[in-house]
Structures are given as structure tokens and as C-alpha cells.
Design an enzyme around this catalytic site. Structure first.
Site, PDB file in Angstrom:
ATOM      1  N   LEU A 187      -6.516   0.339 -10.032  1.00 38.36           N
ATOM      2  CA  LEU A 187      -6.208  -0.427  -8.831  1.00 38.36           C
ATOM      3  C   LEU A 187      -5.165   0.397  -8.100  1.00 38.36           C
ATOM      4  O   LEU A 187      -4.206   0.863  -8.720  1.00 38.36           O
ATOM      5  CB  LEU A 187      -5.642  -1.801  -9.178  1.00 38.36           C
ATOM      6  N   ASP A 188      -5.322   0.578  -6.800  1.00 40.56           N
ATOM      7  CA  ASP A 188      -4.359   1.425  -6.104  1.00 40.56           C
ATOM      8  C   ASP A 188      -2.994   0.742  -6.006  1.00 40.56           C
ATOM      9  O   ASP A 188      -2.833  -0.446  -6.325  1.00 40.56           O
ATOM     10  CB  ASP A 188      -4.888   1.858  -4.732  1.00 40.56           C
ATOM     11  N   HIS A 189      -2.022   1.489  -5.556  1.00 41.37           N
ATOM     12  CA  HIS A 189      -0.626   1.045  -5.475  1.00 41.37           C
ATOM     13  C   HIS A 189      -0.485  -0.302  -4.773  1.00 41.37           C
ATOM     14  O   HIS A 189       0.303  -1.164  -5.175  1.00 41.37           O
ATOM     15  CB  HIS A 189       0.180   2.132  -4.746  1.00 41.37           C
TER      16      HIS A 189
ATOM     17  N   SER B 284      -2.795  -2.665  -4.387  1.00 45.13           N
ATOM     18  CA  SER B 284      -3.693  -3.705  -4.884  1.00 45.13           C
ATOM     19  C   SER B 284      -3.121  -4.366  -6.134  1.00 45.13           C
ATOM     20  O   SER B 284      -2.284  -3.797  -6.832  1.00 45.13           O
ATOM     21  CB  SER B 284      -5.076  -3.119  -5.175  1.00 45.13           C
TER      22      SER B 284
END
Length: 202
Positions: A58-60, A62
Site C-alpha cells: 500500500l503506498d505511503h 494509502s
């Protein structure tokens, strides 16, 4: 197979550890810090066993469900297209039926400089704001225009795919929370919670 071999094999399987966590906003999906970057890491959430890895990312910006394991084979299985991933997405604007159909059928996004048509997926509008823990970040004021929420379930996982998809449909993502992977969900969890699993599909 002999009883001794069966017991040894069973013992080997029991050595692996699996977890589900609610990744908070602002954390990176990694355990080792990058040079010159002072970002919050998963290792800050619990004392994980050696060799623990995140299954997917999950990106930063999210949040939500992330599975961790010490078993590389399990990681490969969960990341396959056989396992659905469901997200609740807050959008800039009041999404309409045409945009939902567009997302369901597939939209063209950019992946590493190339054009990519996303696979058909499940999308529907949520009638009310989902019950999610606050992330300490104010998205924006409603006076600046309407916002809406959708559920979107995909079986693939390109880089920042959901954000690119909703932008392509004309409704940029304001908040992105993964709520389910396969039959595992985040019901009842708070940001930063870490729960052990007896197997990665409990």
C-alpha cells in the site's frame, strides 16, 4: 511418507508466522529504512519475527489491510489474480453511473510510460460514508464541492492502480483504504492494529 517425516514437515510449516495489520496513513510498506528518508516503517507497529515481509504493498498515502508473512510461497499465492482485493475509496466529486460503468469495464492508465487497460472489476457507490477510523488528516472542506465513496474490487495490483483508475474516470481519489483481501477483512480493527493469523487465509 514416514511418521517422522510427516512430523518434521508439519513442524516446518508451523515455523512460519502470518499477520494482518491495519496500515496507518503515512507508513511505508517496508521494514528497512531508505537512505536519507525518515519515514515511518512497519517495524514500528510490533516486534515482528525475523524474515517477516509484506504481501503486496500500500503506498505511503494509502491505508488499511496489509498481510505479512514469513513464508515467501504464501506471498506469491496472495498476490495472484485469484485473490480479490477490495478498497473503499473517497472521491473528489459525486460519482455518476457512467463513471462507475467505465471503471467496471476497464480504463486506460499509464504504467511505467506505457498505456494499460485495467481488467474488468466490481464497483459500486456506497450510500453513506463507511465506518473507518480517522487518519488524522483532513481531506478537504465539503464547501469546496461534493465528495463520494465507492467500493472497488480488483484482482490485479499495478502501481497506484486505484488512484490512476478513478482519475481516468474523472474522479480523483482523496482517501484510499483497503478493506479486504480474499476472505480476510479489517472489520473492527483500528489503524496500527496487528493481529496474528494461524494461516494467511483465516
Amino acid at each position: 511418507m514416514s511418521d517422522d517425516a510427516t512430523q518434521a514437515n508439519s513442524s516446518h510449516k508451523e515455523e512460519h508466522h502470518h499477520f494482518k495489520i491495519f496500515k496507518p496513513y503515512g507508513f511505508l510498506c517496508q521494514f528497512v529504512p531508505e537512505t536519507r528518508k525518515r519515514k515511518k516503517l512497519l517495524a514500528e507497529l510490533a516486534d515482528f519475527p525475523k524474515g517477516t515481509m509484506a504481501i503486496g504493498r500500500l503506498d505511503h498515502d494509502s491505508e488499511g489491510l496489509l498481510l505479512l508473512t514469513t513464508d515467501g510461497m504464501v506471498s506469491h499465492q496472495v498476490r495472484s489474480k485469484k485473490v480479490e482485493k477490495e478498497y473503499y475509496v473517497q472521491l473528489d466529486g459525486d460519482i455518476n453511473d457512467a463513471a462507475i460503468t467505465q471503471l467496471q469495464d476497464g480504463v486506460e492508465i499509464g504504467i511505467k510510460g506505457d498505456k494499460y487497460l485495467t481488467l474488468p472489476c466490481k464497483v459500486f457507490k456506497l450510500v453513506s460514508e463507511p465506518n473507518l477510523p480517522a487518519n488524522g488528516r483532513k481531506v478537504r472542506d465539503m464547501r469546496h464541492g461534493p465528495m463520494s465513496w465507492i467500493s472497488i474490487t480488483i484482482s490485479e495490483g499495478k502501481n497506484r492502480q486505484i488512484r490512476k483508475m478513478t482519475a481516468a474516470a474523472g474522479f480523483p481519489t482523496l482517501r484510499l483504504v483497503r478493506v479486504r483481501i480474499g476472505n480476510i477483512d479489517i472489520n473492527g480493527m483500528q489503524a496500527g492494529d496487528v493481529l496474528p493469523l494461524s494461516s494467511p487465509f483465516d
